[in-house]
Motif scaffolding. Structure first.
Motif, PDB file in Angstrom:
ATOM      1  N   CYS A 174     -54.088  42.629-126.185  1.00 45.02           N
ATOM      2  CA  CYS A 174     -53.547  41.600-125.442  1.00 45.02           C
ATOM      3  C   CYS A 174     -54.264  40.284-126.021  1.00 45.02           C
ATOM      4  CB  CYS A 174     -54.150  41.416-123.664  1.00 45.02           C
ATOM      5  SG  CYS A 174     -54.274  43.010-122.916  1.00 45.02           S
ATOM      6  N   TYR A 218     -49.830  36.733-108.691  1.00 44.07           N
ATOM      7  CA  TYR A 218     -50.761  37.577-108.965  1.00 44.07           C
ATOM      8  C   TYR A 218     -52.029  36.629-109.886  1.00 44.07           C
ATOM      9  CZ  TYR A 218     -52.921  41.099-111.890  1.00 44.07           C
ATOM     10  OH  TYR A 218     -53.842  42.085-112.709  1.00 44.07           O
ATOM     11  N   ARG A 223     -56.007  36.660-111.869  1.00 44.15           N
ATOM     12  CA  ARG A 223     -57.113  37.574-112.315  1.00 44.15           C
ATOM     13  C   ARG A 223     -58.382  36.724-111.742  1.00 44.15           C
ATOM     14  NH1 ARG A 223     -56.500  41.469-116.635  1.00 44.15           N
ATOM     15  NH2 ARG A 223     -54.424  42.476-116.338  1.00 44.15           N
ATOM     16  N   LEU A 224     -58.343  35.598-110.991  1.00 40.09           N
ATOM     17  CA  LEU A 224     -59.373  34.689-110.546  1.00 40.09           C
ATOM     18  C   LEU A 224     -59.820  35.424-109.077  1.00 40.09           C
ATOM     19  CD1 LEU A 224     -61.237  32.443-110.875  1.00 40.09           C
ATOM     20  CD2 LEU A 224     -59.618  31.079-109.784  1.00 40.09           C
ATOM     21  N   PRO A 225     -60.887  36.148-109.066  1.00 38.98           N
ATOM     22  CA  PRO A 225     -60.939  36.560-107.856  1.00 38.98           C
ATOM     23  C   PRO A 225     -61.492  35.793-106.557  1.00 38.98           C
ATOM     24  CG  PRO A 225     -62.507  37.706-109.392  1.00 38.98           C
ATOM     25  CD  PRO A 225     -61.701  36.556-110.215  1.00 38.98           C
ATOM     26  N   TYR A 274     -64.090  35.674-104.456  1.00 35.46           N
ATOM     27  CA  TYR A 274     -65.391  35.564-104.604  1.00 35.46           C
ATOM     28  C   TYR A 274     -66.048  34.403-105.605  1.00 35.46           C
ATOM     29  CZ  TYR A 274     -66.761  38.861-108.243  1.00 35.46           C
ATOM     30  OH  TYR A 274     -66.895  39.403-109.403  1.00 35.46           O
ATOM     31  N   TYR A 285     -56.183  34.949-125.457  1.00 33.23           N
ATOM     32  CA  TYR A 285     -55.542  36.333-124.953  1.00 33.23           C
ATOM     33  C   TYR A 285     -54.363  35.855-123.960  1.00 33.23           C
ATOM     34  CZ  TYR A 285     -59.277  39.150-125.825  1.00 33.23           C
ATOM     35  OH  TYR A 285     -60.589  40.040-126.543  1.00 33.23           O
ATOM     36  N   VAL A 286     -53.231  36.866-123.910  1.00 31.65           N
ATOM     37  CA  VAL A 286     -52.272  36.339-123.067  1.00 31.65           C
ATOM     38  C   VAL A 286     -52.615  36.256-121.561  1.00 31.65           C
ATOM     39  CG1 VAL A 286     -50.528  37.217-124.498  1.00 31.65           C
ATOM     40  CG2 VAL A 286     -51.658  38.788-122.654  1.00 31.65           C
ATOM     41  N   PRO A 320     -52.436  36.776-118.017  1.00 35.42           N
ATOM     42  CA  PRO A 320     -51.913  37.938-116.840  1.00 35.42           C
ATOM     43  C   PRO A 320     -51.376  37.135-116.003  1.00 35.42           C
ATOM     44  CG  PRO A 320     -53.907  38.622-117.477  1.00 35.42           C
ATOM     45  CD  PRO A 320     -53.876  37.362-118.045  1.00 35.42           C
ATOM     46  N   VAL A 376     -60.388  33.160-123.300  1.00 33.94           N
ATOM     47  CA  VAL A 376     -61.227  33.837-122.206  1.00 33.94           C
ATOM     48  C   VAL A 376     -62.603  33.796-122.512  1.00 33.94           C
ATOM     49  CG1 VAL A 376     -61.339  36.067-121.163  1.00 33.94           C
ATOM     50  CG2 VAL A 376     -59.146  35.350-121.851  1.00 33.94           C
ATOM     51  N   ILE A 398     -68.308  37.412-115.653  1.00 35.66           N
ATOM     52  CA  ILE A 398     -67.213  37.674-115.553  1.00 35.66           C
ATOM     53  C   ILE A 398     -66.237  37.116-116.489  1.00 35.66           C
ATOM     54  CG2 ILE A 398     -66.830  36.011-113.796  1.00 35.66           C
ATOM     55  CD1 ILE A 398     -64.894  37.753-112.119  1.00 35.66           C
ATOM     56  N   ASP A 399     -64.826  37.587-117.058  1.00 39.91           N
ATOM     57  CA  ASP A 399     -64.294  37.041-117.756  1.00 39.91           C
ATOM     58  C   ASP A 399     -63.067  36.287-117.197  1.00 39.91           C
ATOM     59  OD1 ASP A 399     -65.568  38.257-120.097  1.00 39.91           O
ATOM     60  OD2 ASP A 399     -64.720  40.088-119.546  1.00 39.91           O
ATOM     61  N   LEU A 400     -63.305  34.900-117.653  1.00 37.69           N
ATOM     62  CA  LEU A 400     -62.178  33.859-116.939  1.00 37.69           C
ATOM     63  C   LEU A 400     -61.484  33.219-117.995  1.00 37.69           C
ATOM     64  CD1 LEU A 400     -64.444  32.631-114.012  1.00 37.69           C
ATOM     65  CD2 LEU A 400     -62.599  34.302-113.954  1.00 37.69           C
ATOM     66  N   PHE A 401     -60.002  32.677-117.585  1.00 40.85           N
ATOM     67  CA  PHE A 401     -59.324  32.269-118.545  1.00 40.85           C
ATOM     68  C   PHE A 401     -59.601  30.587-118.513  1.00 40.85           C
ATOM     69  CE2 PHE A 401     -56.456  35.611-120.051  1.00 40.85           C
ATOM     70  CZ  PHE A 401     -56.835  36.630-119.185  1.00 40.85           C
TER      71      PHE A 401
END
Lengths: 113, 206
Positions: free
Chosen positions: A16, A42, A44-46, A48, A63-64, A66, A80, A103-106
């Motif tokens: 990715c 969708y 990827r940022l939860p 919490y 990275y691409v 998501p 990321v 946590i891995d964030l964009f």
């Protein structure tokens, strides 16, 4: 997908990561705030993490994205980062002062403080 | 209880069968490809791969250094790359720090290194509680983390996958890499357990 395709995919994986010289928005050591957003699509940022303040500990590269890929939109490549949040920032003073969450964030999940 | 009666298959199993036969009939899925995937995860890939990586790191300090600095690169030296382990980060447990891996989003897991994730790893309870109260979750796994030890929880919600490098247990001094690998458990590489000293060591010490 043939059996051979499957074997190759399992052995080689599916990267990715994107080869890119896109500049990073944040540097290691920066304090950042996770955006408060509530997309119906969708992400990827939860929940919490949203609105919480953390520290960039590593830049993993580009990275691409998501969040847009999940809507079949552009790949929107971006950096990321591994971001550290203290347990007390996330869960309050009942949490251990020793503990933290990584946590891995964009780029698009974060804003500068 | 009579054990020879055939139980009706579970709803999930029936649903999977129905979906599979539809996909095959429509030509979307090739049964041979499906068999290749199942064969890989049943017979080839599993925690024994992660255990080899851990054992090598225990005996080879230079490899360990590379592993912690660039997990993907060091693991590919051993030829263990693969699907859902393309971008690897390895975190080290020490007397001061205990790491625990979770994916709150779904069940992201280094498949090529540890095989398919255990059921508990995919459960809603683990995925939510591991981030909120990791010490309590670890306690339920039988692991008491002393107050002065720092707990780091890693939520692998993006495309990086995580492996815990557990502490080498006492009582296995002079062991070969192959023998050390037999001590390393799946849960220890998720951070839900420690690697236990070899049972025989007790009698040696006594």
């Amino acid at each position: 997908m043939t059996a051979q395709d499957a074997r190759v995919l399992l052995a080689k994986g599916l990267s990715c990561q994107v080869d890119s010289n896109l500049p990073a928005k944040f540097q290691v050591g920066d304090h950042v705030k996770a955006k408060v957003i509530h997309p119906k699509t969708y992400t990827r940022l939860p929940r919490y993490i949203r609105g919480k303040v953390g520290t960039i500990v590593k830049d993993h590269g580009v990275y691409v994205f998501p969040d847009t890929m999940g809507q079949r939109l552009s790949t929107k490549p971006q950096h990321v980062y591994s971001v550290r949040f203290t347990a007390q920032e996330l869960w309050g003073l009942d949490a251990s002062p020793k503990d933290s969450l990584y946590i891995d964030l964009f780029d698009d999940h974060l804003e500068a403080l | 209880m009579p054990s020879h009666h055939h139980r009706p298959e579970s709803e999930v199993a029936l649903r999977v069968k129905a979906i599979e036969s539809l996909l095959v009939e429509k030509g979307i899925v090739d049964l041979a490809a499906l068999d290749a995937i199942i064969d890989t995860y049943e017979h080839k890939v599993g925690p024994h791969i992660g255990a080899q990586i851990v054992a090598k790191a225990w005996v080879d300090p230079e490899f360990k250094k590379r592993l912690l600095a660039d997990g993907t690169g060091a693991i590919s030296e051993l030829g263990f790359t693969g699907f859902s382990s393309e971008h690897m980060v390895v975190v080290e447990n020490t007397p001061e720090v205990h790491n625990l891996i979770v994916c709150t989003l779904c069940s992201c897991y280094p498949w090529a290194i540890l095989g398919l994730p255990p059921t508990w790893y995919k459960s809603f309870a683990y995925r939510s509680r591991a981030v909120i109260e990791p010490r309590k979750v670890l306690q339920e796994f039988g692991l008491e983390i002393p107050e002065q030890v720092e707990v780091r929880v890693w939520d692998s919600n993006a495309d990086l996958r995580y492996l815990v490098l557990p502490e080498r247990p006492d009582g296995a001094e002079g062991w070969s890499e192959e023998d050390l690998a037999t001590l390393v458990t799946r849960n220890a590489m998720i951070g839900a357990a420690k690697v236990q000293p070899p049972a025989a060591a007790d009698s040696l010490v006594a």
